[in-house]
Design a protein around this motif. Structure first.
Motif, PDB file in Angstrom:
ATOM      1  N   VAL A 167       0.850  -1.189   0.000  1.00  0.00           N
ATOM      2  CA  VAL A 167       0.000   0.000   0.000  1.00  0.00           C
ATOM      3  C   VAL A 167       0.882   1.235   0.000  1.00  0.00           C
ATOM      4  CG1 VAL A 167      -1.930  -1.105   1.192  1.00  0.00           C
ATOM      5  CG2 VAL A 167      -0.143   0.026   2.529  1.00  0.00           C
ATOM      6  N   VAL A 168       0.306   2.348  -0.382  1.00  0.00           N
ATOM      7  CA  VAL A 168       1.010   3.607  -0.186  1.00  0.00           C
ATOM      8  C   VAL A 168       0.686   4.112   1.217  1.00  0.00           C
ATOM      9  CG1 VAL A 168       0.958   4.184  -2.640  1.00  0.00           C
ATOM     10  CG2 VAL A 168      -0.840   5.051  -1.140  1.00  0.00           C
ATOM     11  N   ASP A 169       1.445   5.070   1.680  1.00  0.00           N
ATOM     12  CA  ASP A 169       1.245   5.589   3.029  1.00  0.00           C
ATOM     13  C   ASP A 169       0.053   6.560   3.004  1.00  0.00           C
ATOM     14  OD1 ASP A 169       1.460   6.332   5.628  1.00  0.00           O
ATOM     15  OD2 ASP A 169       3.595   6.820   5.555  1.00  0.00           O
ATOM     16  N   ASP A 170      -1.144   5.975   2.960  1.00  0.00           N
ATOM     17  CA  ASP A 170      -2.369   6.772   2.809  1.00  0.00           C
ATOM     18  C   ASP A 170      -2.563   7.762   3.950  1.00  0.00           C
ATOM     19  OD1 ASP A 170      -3.630   5.607   0.368  1.00  0.00           O
ATOM     20  OD2 ASP A 170      -3.572   3.776   1.545  1.00  0.00           O
ATOM     21  N   TYR A 171      -2.300   7.312   5.157  1.00  0.00           N
ATOM     22  CA  TYR A 171      -2.506   8.179   6.312  1.00  0.00           C
ATOM     23  C   TYR A 171      -1.611   9.418   6.234  1.00  0.00           C
ATOM     24  CZ  TYR A 171      -2.229   9.989  11.057  1.00  0.00           C
ATOM     25  OH  TYR A 171      -2.241  10.834  12.152  1.00  0.00           O
ATOM     26  N   MET A 172      -0.305   9.225   6.035  1.00  0.00           N
ATOM     27  CA  MET A 172       0.606  10.362   6.005  1.00  0.00           C
ATOM     28  C   MET A 172       0.385  11.219   4.767  1.00  0.00           C
ATOM     29  SD  MET A 172       2.196  10.637   8.764  1.00  0.00           S
ATOM     30  CE  MET A 172       3.142  12.045   8.182  1.00  0.00           C
ATOM     31  N   GLY A 173       0.007  10.584   3.657  1.00  0.00           N
ATOM     32  CA  GLY A 173      -0.285  11.354   2.449  1.00  0.00           C
ATOM     33  C   GLY A 173      -1.405  12.349   2.700  1.00  0.00           C
ATOM     34  N   ALA A 174      -2.487  11.882   3.328  1.00  0.00           N
ATOM     35  CA  ALA A 174      -3.615  12.759   3.634  1.00  0.00           C
ATOM     36  C   ALA A 174      -3.248  13.770   4.720  1.00  0.00           C
ATOM     37  CB  ALA A 174      -4.817  11.921   4.081  1.00  0.00           C
ATOM     38  N   PHE A 175      -2.559  13.308   5.749  1.00  0.00           N
ATOM     39  CA  PHE A 175      -2.168  14.195   6.852  1.00  0.00           C
ATOM     40  C   PHE A 175      -1.317  15.358   6.344  1.00  0.00           C
ATOM     41  CE2 PHE A 175       0.750  15.580  10.154  1.00  0.00           C
ATOM     42  CZ  PHE A 175      -0.087  15.769  11.247  1.00  0.00           C
ATOM     43  N   ASN A 176      -0.326  15.056   5.526  1.00  0.00           N
ATOM     44  CA  ASN A 176       0.564  16.114   5.020  1.00  0.00           C
ATOM     45  C   ASN A 176      -0.171  17.064   4.080  1.00  0.00           C
ATOM     46  OD1 ASN A 176       2.767  15.106   6.429  1.00  0.00           O
ATOM     47  ND2 ASN A 176       3.441  13.805   4.736  1.00  0.00           N
ATOM     48  N   ALA A 177      -1.077  16.528   3.261  1.00  0.00           N
ATOM     49  CA  ALA A 177      -1.816  17.374   2.319  1.00  0.00           C
ATOM     50  C   ALA A 177      -2.726  18.353   3.056  1.00  0.00           C
ATOM     51  CB  ALA A 177      -2.636  16.501   1.369  1.00  0.00           C
ATOM     52  N   VAL A 178      -3.479  17.854   4.029  1.00  0.00           N
ATOM     53  CA  VAL A 178      -4.397  18.718   4.777  1.00  0.00           C
ATOM     54  C   VAL A 178      -3.611  19.709   5.638  1.00  0.00           C
ATOM     55  CG1 VAL A 178      -6.249  18.756   6.498  1.00  0.00           C
ATOM     56  CG2 VAL A 178      -6.233  17.001   4.714  1.00  0.00           C
ATOM     57  N   SER A 179      -2.505  19.260   6.194  1.00  0.00           N
ATOM     58  CA  SER A 179      -1.658  20.172   6.973  1.00  0.00           C
ATOM     59  C   SER A 179      -1.158  21.315   6.095  1.00  0.00           C
ATOM     60  CB  SER A 179      -0.466  19.411   7.572  1.00  0.00           C
ATOM     61  OG  SER A 179      -0.898  18.435   8.490  1.00  0.00           O
ATOM     62  N   ARG A 328       4.359  -4.148   2.837  1.00  0.00           N
ATOM     63  CA  ARG A 328       5.252  -3.069   2.411  1.00  0.00           C
ATOM     64  C   ARG A 328       4.465  -1.790   2.175  1.00  0.00           C
ATOM     65  NH1 ARG A 328       9.324  -6.320  -1.777  1.00  0.00           N
ATOM     66  NH2 ARG A 328       9.768  -8.026  -0.316  1.00  0.00           N
ATOM     67  N   ILE A 329       5.090  -0.671   2.530  1.00  0.00           N
ATOM     68  CA  ILE A 329       4.462   0.643   2.380  1.00  0.00           C
ATOM     69  C   ILE A 329       5.322   1.495   1.459  1.00  0.00           C
ATOM     70  CG2 ILE A 329       3.754   2.757   3.553  1.00  0.00           C
ATOM     71  CD1 ILE A 329       3.246   1.098   6.058  1.00  0.00           C
ATOM     72  N   VAL A 330       4.709   2.028   0.423  1.00  0.00           N
ATOM     73  CA  VAL A 330       5.389   2.924  -0.517  1.00  0.00           C
ATOM     74  C   VAL A 330       5.093   4.363  -0.088  1.00  0.00           C
ATOM     75  CG1 VAL A 330       5.506   3.703  -2.914  1.00  0.00           C
ATOM     76  CG2 VAL A 330       5.289   1.249  -2.404  1.00  0.00           C
ATOM     77  N   LYS A 331       6.116   5.145   0.097  1.00  0.00           N
ATOM     78  CA  LYS A 331       5.961   6.515   0.582  1.00  0.00           C
ATOM     79  C   LYS A 331       5.298   7.406  -0.471  1.00  0.00           C
ATOM     80  CE  LYS A 331       7.956   5.875   4.570  1.00  0.00           C
ATOM     81  NZ  LYS A 331       7.165   5.947   5.824  1.00  0.00           N
ATOM     82  N   THR A 332       4.524   8.368   0.001  1.00  0.00           N
ATOM     83  CA  THR A 332       3.897   9.361  -0.869  1.00  0.00           C
ATOM     84  C   THR A 332       4.661  10.681  -0.761  1.00  0.00           C
ATOM     85  OG1 THR A 332       2.416  10.042   0.925  1.00  0.00           O
ATOM     86  CG2 THR A 332       1.602   8.335  -0.591  1.00  0.00           C
ATOM     87  N   ARG A 333       4.328  11.611  -1.667  1.00  0.00           N
ATOM     88  CA  ARG A 333       4.860  12.970  -1.530  1.00  0.00           C
ATOM     89  C   ARG A 333       3.847  13.947  -2.095  1.00  0.00           C
ATOM     90  NH1 ARG A 333       7.701  15.549  -5.953  1.00  0.00           N
ATOM     91  NH2 ARG A 333       7.475  14.329  -7.877  1.00  0.00           N
ATOM     92  N   LEU A 334       3.796  15.120  -1.514  1.00  0.00           N
ATOM     93  CA  LEU A 334       2.874  16.152  -1.967  1.00  0.00           C
ATOM     94  C   LEU A 334       3.496  16.922  -3.125  1.00  0.00           C
ATOM     95  CD1 LEU A 334       0.143  17.575  -1.431  1.00  0.00           C
ATOM     96  CD2 LEU A 334       1.409  19.196   0.004  1.00  0.00           C
ATOM     97  N   VAL A 335       2.765  16.999  -4.237  1.00  0.00           N
ATOM     98  CA  VAL A 335       3.208  17.748  -5.412  1.00  0.00           C
ATOM     99  C   VAL A 335       2.374  19.035  -5.477  1.00  0.00           C
ATOM    100  CG1 VAL A 335       3.490  17.724  -7.910  1.00  0.00           C
ATOM    101  CG2 VAL A 335       3.803  15.607  -6.615  1.00  0.00           C
ATOM    102  N   VAL A 336       3.010  20.156  -5.220  1.00  0.00           N
ATOM    103  CA  VAL A 336       2.298  21.438  -5.141  1.00  0.00           C
ATOM    104  C   VAL A 336       2.222  22.081  -6.519  1.00  0.00           C
ATOM    105  CG1 VAL A 336       2.303  23.732  -4.122  1.00  0.00           C
ATOM    106  CG2 VAL A 336       3.021  21.747  -2.751  1.00  0.00           C
ATOM    107  N   ARG A 337       0.978  22.431  -6.916  1.00  0.00           N
ATOM    108  CA  ARG A 337       0.774  23.129  -8.194  1.00  0.00           C
ATOM    109  C   ARG A 337      -0.189  24.303  -7.979  1.00  0.00           C
ATOM    110  NH1 ARG A 337       0.314  17.552 -10.205  1.00  0.00           N
ATOM    111  NH2 ARG A 337       2.308  16.921 -11.148  1.00  0.00           N
ATOM    112  N   GLY A 338      -0.967  24.613  -8.993  1.00  0.00           N
ATOM    113  CA  GLY A 338      -1.705  25.876  -8.978  1.00  0.00           C
ATOM    114  C   GLY A 338      -3.020  25.918  -8.220  1.00  0.00           C
ATOM    115  N   THR A 339      -3.540  24.786  -7.728  1.00  0.00           N
ATOM    116  CA  THR A 339      -4.843  24.827  -7.045  1.00  0.00           C
ATOM    117  C   THR A 339      -4.714  25.128  -5.555  1.00  0.00           C
ATOM    118  OG1 THR A 339      -4.791  22.410  -6.735  1.00  0.00           O
ATOM    119  CG2 THR A 339      -5.962  23.263  -8.692  1.00  0.00           C
ATOM    120  N   THR A 340      -3.473  25.390  -5.102  1.00  0.00           N
ATOM    121  CA  THR A 340      -3.279  25.835  -3.730  1.00  0.00           C
ATOM    122  C   THR A 340      -2.464  27.122  -3.735  1.00  0.00           C
ATOM    123  OG1 THR A 340      -1.375  24.327  -3.565  1.00  0.00           O
ATOM    124  CG2 THR A 340      -3.451  23.568  -2.627  1.00  0.00           C
TER     125      THR A 340
END
Length: 341
Positions: A167-179, A328-340
């Motif tokens: 799986v991907v790290d769904d929890y941290m992906g969402a946590f970091n995005a909302v943060s 196994r957990i695949v790490k996520t990352r936040l990709v910042v573009r124009g909607t924020t």
């Protein structure tokens, strides 16, 4: 399928006190043995749920050696994330000398059951699967395991079975995005998510919830919507945005839903990101095809697929004990573009 182990021609021969060659000829309806014996063996095979190894038969004729075929069940191949996972599966399997058979469940439990049975009948050496949205029972998965067919779940895993998974790290992906949305000035963040019966839905919602709590914000249940497609987002968003206390940011469980939000907010005359920020989860091709381009959580689907194949082949080739469960957990990352902002 009956609750039993896999029946082989050798088993049939032993139980009927005949040779394996006789069983083989009978199942091929060969005239070299009597009609009575053919019918007796064929009837016995049907009653004991014997299925001919179609794949192995084909491989014998093509001289490619023993079957090294993996069954892959994908919910919907049209989605970028699933197609990228499939690309990773095929790439890694080919490198390791395996072939794949791919089928879609179309998000239906009954179809998923049929596919498992079909793969079982054709004696694939293992199955890589992402659970359909409406799958609530997992008897078909247990049956595969009971009959010696190893499983690896990806993305949507079956929480009722302690089984291999990637799986991907769904929890941290969402946590970091909302943060990040909160850091950029959001005061009211809405959540558009998927069914909480799926572990992926629970993890992403928990990431959203904990990001709010960490930043001293209360959870407003009226801002939490069961909405995970573009079409649903176009229906749900107008009422939310028309409220006097409308959200100033929306976090969506996937890119398609986020893009539905984006189009709807713009159509209602609001500006993105000035009035409403939008964030998705996938980082597919569509994320850079909208205006403005979408801020989103990257899932690394190709890597997920590759890891799933590695786990399965390690199991098949005896690198892990039968009772070992690999997670196994695949790490996520936040990709910042124009909607924020």
């Amino acid at each position: 399928m009956e609750d039993q182990k896999v029946m082989t021609m050798k088993d049939i021969a032993k139980m009927l006190n005949v040779s394996v060659a006789t069983v083989s000829r009978a199942l091929k309806d060969s005239p070299n043995i009597s009609r009575e014996q053919r019918e007796k063996i064929q009837k016995f095979a049907r009653e004991h749920n014997y299925y001919p190894n179609v794949i192995a038969t084909q491989l014998r004729h093509t001289r490619t050696g023993p079957a090294k075929v993996i069954g892959v069940i994908i919910p919907e191949i049209i989605h970028y994330y699933f197609s990228s996972i499939l690309s990773g599966i095929e790439r890694e399997a080919s490198k390791m000398g395996y072939r794949i058979i791919v089928a879609q469940s179309n998000e239906k439990y009954n179809r998923e059951v049929e596919l498992c049975e079909s793969f079982f009948q054709n004696k694939v050496c293992g199955i890589i699967v992402s659970q359909a949205k409406d799958t609530k029972r997992y008897d078909h998965f247990l049956r595969m395991l009971e009959n010696g067919v190893p499983l690896v779940f990806y993305d949507r895993i079956c929480s009722g079975i302690n089984c291999n998974r990637v799986v991907v790290d769904d929890y941290m992906g969402a946590f970091n995005a909302v943060s990040y949305l909160i850091e950029r000035g959001a005061k009211r963040v809405a959540y558009f998510g998927t069914d909480m019966n799926l572990e992926i839905g629970q993890n992403r919602f928990n990431g959203y919830k904990d990001a709010l709590l960490k930043n001293g914000m209360q959870i407003d249940e009226s801002l939490v919507k069961l909405c995970d497609t573009c079409e649903q987002a176009e229906l749900v968003t107008p009422d939310l945005i028309a409220r006097r206390d409308r959200p100033d940011a929306i976090f969506a469980v996937n890119d398609d839903t986020a893009i539905g939000v984006l189009h709807t907010v713009k159509r209602m005359g609001l500006r993105v990101p000035d009035d409403v920020m939008v964030c998705g989860f996938t980082n597919g091709i569509r994320a850079t095809s909208c205006d403005p381009m979408l801020t989103t959580v990257e899932q690394r689907g190709v890597e997920v697929g590759q890891e799933a194949v590695k786990i399965l082949i390690d199991r098949l080739e005896g690198k892990h004990p039968i009772d070992h469960v690999e997670k196994r957990i695949v790490k996520t990352r936040l990709v910042v573009r124009g909607t924020t902002r």
